[in-house]
Design an enzyme around this catalytic site. Structure first.
Site, PDB file in Angstrom:
ATOM      1  N   ASP A 176       5.276   5.464  -0.386  1.00  0.00           N
ATOM      2  CA  ASP A 176       4.656   4.211  -0.794  1.00  0.00           C
ATOM      3  C   ASP A 176       4.325   4.268  -2.280  1.00  0.00           C
ATOM      4  OD1 ASP A 176       4.765   3.157   1.729  1.00  0.00           O
ATOM      5  OD2 ASP A 176       2.700   3.639   2.246  1.00  0.00           O
TER       6      ASP A 176
ATOM      7  N   LYS B 280       5.523  -1.396  -1.631  1.00  0.00           N
ATOM      8  CA  LYS B 280       5.357  -2.544  -2.516  1.00  0.00           C
ATOM      9  C   LYS B 280       3.883  -2.857  -2.666  1.00  0.00           C
ATOM     10  CE  LYS B 280       5.601  -6.215   0.998  1.00  0.00           C
ATOM     11  NZ  LYS B 280       6.240  -7.493   1.353  1.00  0.00           N
TER      12      LYS B 280
ATOM     13  N   MET C 212      -7.562  -3.579   2.148  1.00  0.00           N
ATOM     14  CA  MET C 212      -6.736  -4.587   1.455  1.00  0.00           C
ATOM     15  C   MET C 212      -7.452  -5.920   1.350  1.00  0.00           C
ATOM     16  SD  MET C 212      -3.042  -3.481   3.111  1.00  0.00           S
ATOM     17  CE  MET C 212      -3.725  -2.972   4.704  1.00  0.00           C
TER      18      MET C 212
END
Length: 463
Positions: free
Chosen positions: A247, A269, A382
């Site tokens: 990642d 990403k 997140m």
């Protein structure tokens, strides 16, 4: 190099041990662990404990000339004058001798030992610095797999069977390298010894027939960022990889732990930026494994907590690829620990909920109704760019706007930052924390964190 490192078989005759005290007892334990028949000379029965004499030929008094006959070595810690005399006798009979802490009188010394059964690592400093040797041993202990000795024993059981196939013209060295570095080694060292042995039997039976060896995939959690928080199993995986699919948020310090000649491919990403899709990642993992490569899929935190490791595992197993999961320290644990923030607290916070704000429907559509209870700590992954939606959702569900909140940005990394305040100010706190990755913690436990206490002290000083 003054002392040549050798491995000494002590089963062909008695080893004479002379003396008492901690140093002699330490040597006794080492000798017994090596399977030696120890002939232990002490001054009286009162000098020893009964349990220390088990399996030992205990003799009272210093050894005579006849006692040296048939012995394979002498180890002594009986006092300066006695030790010097015994060393002279042993040398005269060409008998290997170790006088504890006297390398000048010794023909061999005891190294610092890492014992993994059939695998033994010896570290020596020529008798000049036992403390340094012990420190080096501790470092090796950290990186040497616990089951490596059992693994060596497994290979030893099939060595003769494989050697009988040499006429087929294949390299036994390359075969064992594939076993050690491939899925069989990974399976055994992860504790799946029966499956590893079954796979080894298959490979031995078809050795030299030209059958392609399929590789193996390890899905590895890299932890929150600090390379020292990598598990030992994760480190071993990185060192055995042919290719690492990583990642983008995995830190460069962790990637530096990858084997130098391994290929590193960035497949992750960042939010709002294009990247390779999950189906393409799955296909690449399968293709690399079937090409015979040892593959590591490296993920920040833990692969099974919002890391899509479960999806990759299912795809690999459906394709017939052997896969091993190596868990990592997830952000909620690593970042909170760095901030001194307990995620639960007796009689105050008895429930922990871990959620992600990065959902297909968007954070504004998350059902927050089960997270309004004051005794629930909420750890939100997140959520940095969705801070306003997180605040609005929790408040609308009934959470007190004055609930303590922490934004833990870039946790455990050198540029980590902890910002605290109340739920009502969450968007401003998120902006103050800077770029992610970041973890949001909501709950009364935040008031126990170092960052909260430091902020309170600053306010009191300003007042």
């Amino acid at each position: 190099m003054r002392f040549l490192p050798l491995f000494f078989d002590l089963t062909h005759g008695p080893v004479m041990l002379v003396g008492m005290g901690p140093q002699a007892l330490a040597k006794l334990r080492i000798l017994k662990a090596a399977g030696a028949l120890v002939r232990w000379h002490v001054l009286s029965h009162d000098d020893v404990e009964v349990d220390e004499t088990e399996g030992v030929d205990l003799r009272i008094g210093l050894p005579t000339s006849e006692d040296f006959l048939g012995a394979v070595a002498l180890v002594a810690s009986a006092g300066a004058a006695t030790d010097q005399r015994l060393a002279g006798q042993a040398r005269a009979m060409n008998l290997p001798v170790n006088i504890v802490d006297r390398p000048d009188l010794s023909t061999f010394i005891f190294p610092s030992i890492v014992d993994r059964g059939d695998v033994v690592v010896a570290i020596g400093t020529g008798g000049t610095s036992p403390v340094l040797a012990r420190r080096l041993r501790e470092k090796i202990e950290e990186v040497l797999p616990e089951r490596i000795g059992e693994f060596a024993g497994l290979m030893g059981r099939y060595r003769e069977r494989l050697n009988a196939l040499r006429h087929r013209g294949f390299s036994t060295r390359q075969f064992w390298e594939r076993v050690i570095d491939g899925p069989i080694g990974a399976l055994f060292l992860s504790g799946r010894s029966a499956k590893a042995e079954a796979a080894l039997i298959i490979e031995v039976d078809r050795a030299g027939l030209g059958s392609p060896q399929q590789g193996h995939v390890q899905i590895v959690g890299a932890g929150p960022g600090d390379p020292d928080l990598l598990t030992l199993k994760a480190f071993h995986a990185l060192q055995s990889a042919d290719i690492v699919l990583t990642d983008d948020l995995v830190s460069s310090a962790i990637l530096a732990r990858v084997r130098r000649d391994a290929e590193i491919v960035h497949v992750g990403k960042r939010k709002g930026q294009p990247g390779i899709g999950q189906d393409a990642i799955n296909s690449r993992l399968i293709a690399e494994a079937k090409a015979g490569r040892n593959v590591v899929r490296l993920k920040g935190g833990d692969p099974f907590i919002f890391g899509r490791g479960g999806e990759e595992c299912q795809a690999l197993e459906a394709a017939g690829v052997t896969v091993t999961i190596v868990p990592g320290i997830t952000a909620a644990l690593g970042c909170a620990a760095e901030a001194g923030l307990p995620l639960t607290f007796r009689k105050e916070s008895t429930r922990l909920s871990i959620i992600t704000a990065n959902t297909a429907a968007g954070a504004e559509n998350i059902d927050w109704s089960g997270l309004a209870d004051r005794s629930t700590t909420v750890a939100i992954y997140m959520g940095l760019t969705a801070a306003a939606s997180v605040r609005d959702g929790l408040v609308a569900a009934g959470r007190d706007p004055q609930t303590p909140v922490a934004v833990l940005a870039r946790g455990t990394r050198p540029d980590s930052r902890s910002v605290t305040g109340t739920l009502s100010r969450l968007p401003a706190l998120a902006a103050a924390a800077g770029e992610g990755p970041a973890l949001i913690v909501v709950g009364d436990v935040v008031a126990h964190s170092r960052a909260w206490k430091e902020a309170v002290e600053l306010l009191e000083m300003a007042a």
